[in-house]
Design a protein around this motif. Sequence first.
Motif, PDB file in Angstrom:
ATOM      1  N   GLU A   1      41.595 -54.961  42.664  1.00  0.00           N
ATOM      2  CA  GLU A   1      41.260 -56.260  42.167  1.00  0.00           C
ATOM      3  C   GLU A   1      42.390 -57.304  41.075  1.00  0.00           C
ATOM      4  N   ALA A   2      43.356 -56.398  40.751  1.00  0.00           N
ATOM      5  CA  ALA A   2      44.160 -57.001  40.278  1.00  0.00           C
ATOM      6  C   ALA A   2      44.775 -57.590  40.772  1.00  0.00           C
ATOM      7  N   ILE A   3      45.157 -56.580  42.619  1.00  0.00           N
ATOM      8  CA  ILE A   3      46.425 -57.335  43.537  1.00  0.00           C
ATOM      9  C   ILE A   3      46.269 -58.981  43.832  1.00  0.00           C
ATOM     10  N   GLN A   4      44.908 -58.304  44.095  1.00  0.00           N
ATOM     11  CA  GLN A   4      44.176 -59.831  44.768  1.00  0.00           C
ATOM     12  C   GLN A   4      44.355 -60.449  43.865  1.00  0.00           C
ATOM     13  N   GLN A   5      43.702 -60.519  42.363  1.00  0.00           N
ATOM     14  CA  GLN A   5      44.197 -62.033  41.794  1.00  0.00           C
ATOM     15  C   GLN A   5      45.700 -62.048  41.608  1.00  0.00           C
ATOM     16  N   GLU A   6      46.475 -61.455  41.261  1.00  0.00           N
ATOM     17  CA  GLU A   6      47.779 -61.673  41.768  1.00  0.00           C
ATOM     18  C   GLU A   6      48.057 -62.651  42.817  1.00  0.00           C
ATOM     19  N   THR A   7      47.681 -62.010  43.670  1.00  0.00           N
ATOM     20  CA  THR A   7      48.099 -62.705  44.882  1.00  0.00           C
ATOM     21  C   THR A   7      47.844 -64.213  44.940  1.00  0.00           C
ATOM     22  N   GLU A   8      46.097 -64.358  44.514  1.00  0.00           N
ATOM     23  CA  GLU A   8      45.974 -65.673  44.549  1.00  0.00           C
ATOM     24  C   GLU A   8      46.374 -67.112  43.903  1.00  0.00           C
ATOM     25  N   ARG A   9      46.993 -66.297  42.275  1.00  0.00           N
ATOM     26  CA  ARG A   9      47.303 -66.680  41.359  1.00  0.00           C
ATOM     27  C   ARG A   9      48.638 -66.885  41.842  1.00  0.00           C
ATOM     28  N   PHE A  10      50.152 -66.228  43.521  1.00  0.00           N
ATOM     29  CA  PHE A  10      51.114 -66.350  43.517  1.00  0.00           C
ATOM     30  C   PHE A  10      50.924 -67.394  44.345  1.00  0.00           C
ATOM     31  N   ILE A  11      49.612 -67.709  45.207  1.00  0.00           N
ATOM     32  CA  ILE A  11      49.760 -68.927  46.320  1.00  0.00           C
ATOM     33  C   ILE A  11      49.411 -70.371  45.480  1.00  0.00           C
ATOM     34  N   ASN A  12      48.228 -70.478  44.178  1.00  0.00           N
ATOM     35  CA  ASN A  12      47.651 -71.143  44.237  1.00  0.00           C
ATOM     36  C   ASN A  12      49.356 -71.897  43.443  1.00  0.00           C
ATOM     37  N   ARG A  13      50.026 -71.215  42.396  1.00  0.00           N
ATOM     38  CA  ARG A  13      51.140 -71.733  42.076  1.00  0.00           C
ATOM     39  C   ARG A  13      52.396 -71.832  42.313  1.00  0.00           C
ATOM     40  N   GLN A  14      52.765 -71.491  43.762  1.00  0.00           N
ATOM     41  CA  GLN A  14      53.518 -72.233  44.567  1.00  0.00           C
ATOM     42  C   GLN A  14      53.015 -73.673  44.951  1.00  0.00           C
ATOM     43  N   PHE A  15      51.819 -73.931  45.139  1.00  0.00           N
ATOM     44  CA  PHE A  15      51.198 -75.350  45.463  1.00  0.00           C
ATOM     45  C   PHE A  15      51.066 -75.813  44.509  1.00  0.00           C
ATOM     46  N   ARG A  16      50.598 -75.495  43.308  1.00  0.00           N
ATOM     47  CA  ARG A  16      51.063 -76.668  42.062  1.00  0.00           C
ATOM     48  C   ARG A  16      52.392 -77.079  41.450  1.00  0.00           C
ATOM     49  N   GLY A  17      53.128 -76.349  42.061  1.00  0.00           N
ATOM     50  CA  GLY A  17      54.491 -76.146  41.804  1.00  0.00           C
ATOM     51  C   GLY A  17      55.117 -77.169  42.692  1.00  0.00           C
ATOM     52  N   ALA A  18      54.837 -77.245  43.973  1.00  0.00           N
ATOM     53  CA  ALA A  18      55.143 -78.093  44.496  1.00  0.00           C
ATOM     54  C   ALA A  18      54.128 -79.851  43.876  1.00  0.00           C
ATOM     55  N   MET A  19      53.585 -79.474  43.603  1.00  0.00           N
ATOM     56  CA  MET A  19      53.059 -80.901  43.435  1.00  0.00           C
ATOM     57  C   MET A  19      53.636 -81.588  42.286  1.00  0.00           C
TER      58      MET A  19
END
Length: 210
Positions: free
Chosen positions: A175-193
């Motif tokens: 569960e922690a790995i899945q949530q960490e992966t989602e945060r990784f993806i979302n942070r990449q796109f938010r940072g790009a914005m």
Amino acid sequence: MNVLTGGKLKLVQAALRLITESRSLTSLGLRELAREAGLNPNTFYRHFKNLDEFGLQVLGYIAEDMKSGVRELRRMAESSEQASHDTVAFVYRYFQSNPAATTVAVRELHGPSPLLRRALEAQLHASAREMAEDIIERQLVSAVPPETIHEISRMTIRYILFRAMDYNEKPEQREAIQQETERFINRQFRGAMLDNLSQTEVEALARKYV
């Protein structure tokens, strides 16, 4: 799409059953493969010229089996967050149900066969391109330039692949790995914005949410 049937399919599925943590695709013997598939050893050479060609079919089988489900999820997503959540959950569940697929993908990326290494690199690139194209077509992150979406997609595909090994081997952390992966993806796109904003605009946003 190259759909496997008959003897080819039996041999590929036999290989995925035989692969373990201590055994790689390139270490499998032809007689062992044929016996596991319930075929005559000579059948192998009716379908494949050598082990490298067979390896290409195994990699292709894994990629097609997984990508079709992922694409459908992304096309139904209403937001980038939903797309990342659904995709990550699907891919990790796939690798959990097919642990040999994870072993093959990770090992062959740095394995002894140059042909298989290049083939896997090409498949990772194709998966990233499809991910980026789906995101662009659905306008899930319209504020991010297409070239940046492609870059983030390439990073994401590799990140998920290597975290899949931990996901399989550490069930208490799934569960922690899945949530960490989602945060990784979302942070990449938010940072790009934020990359497209001026320093003044970034500071104004920061004040707004403090």
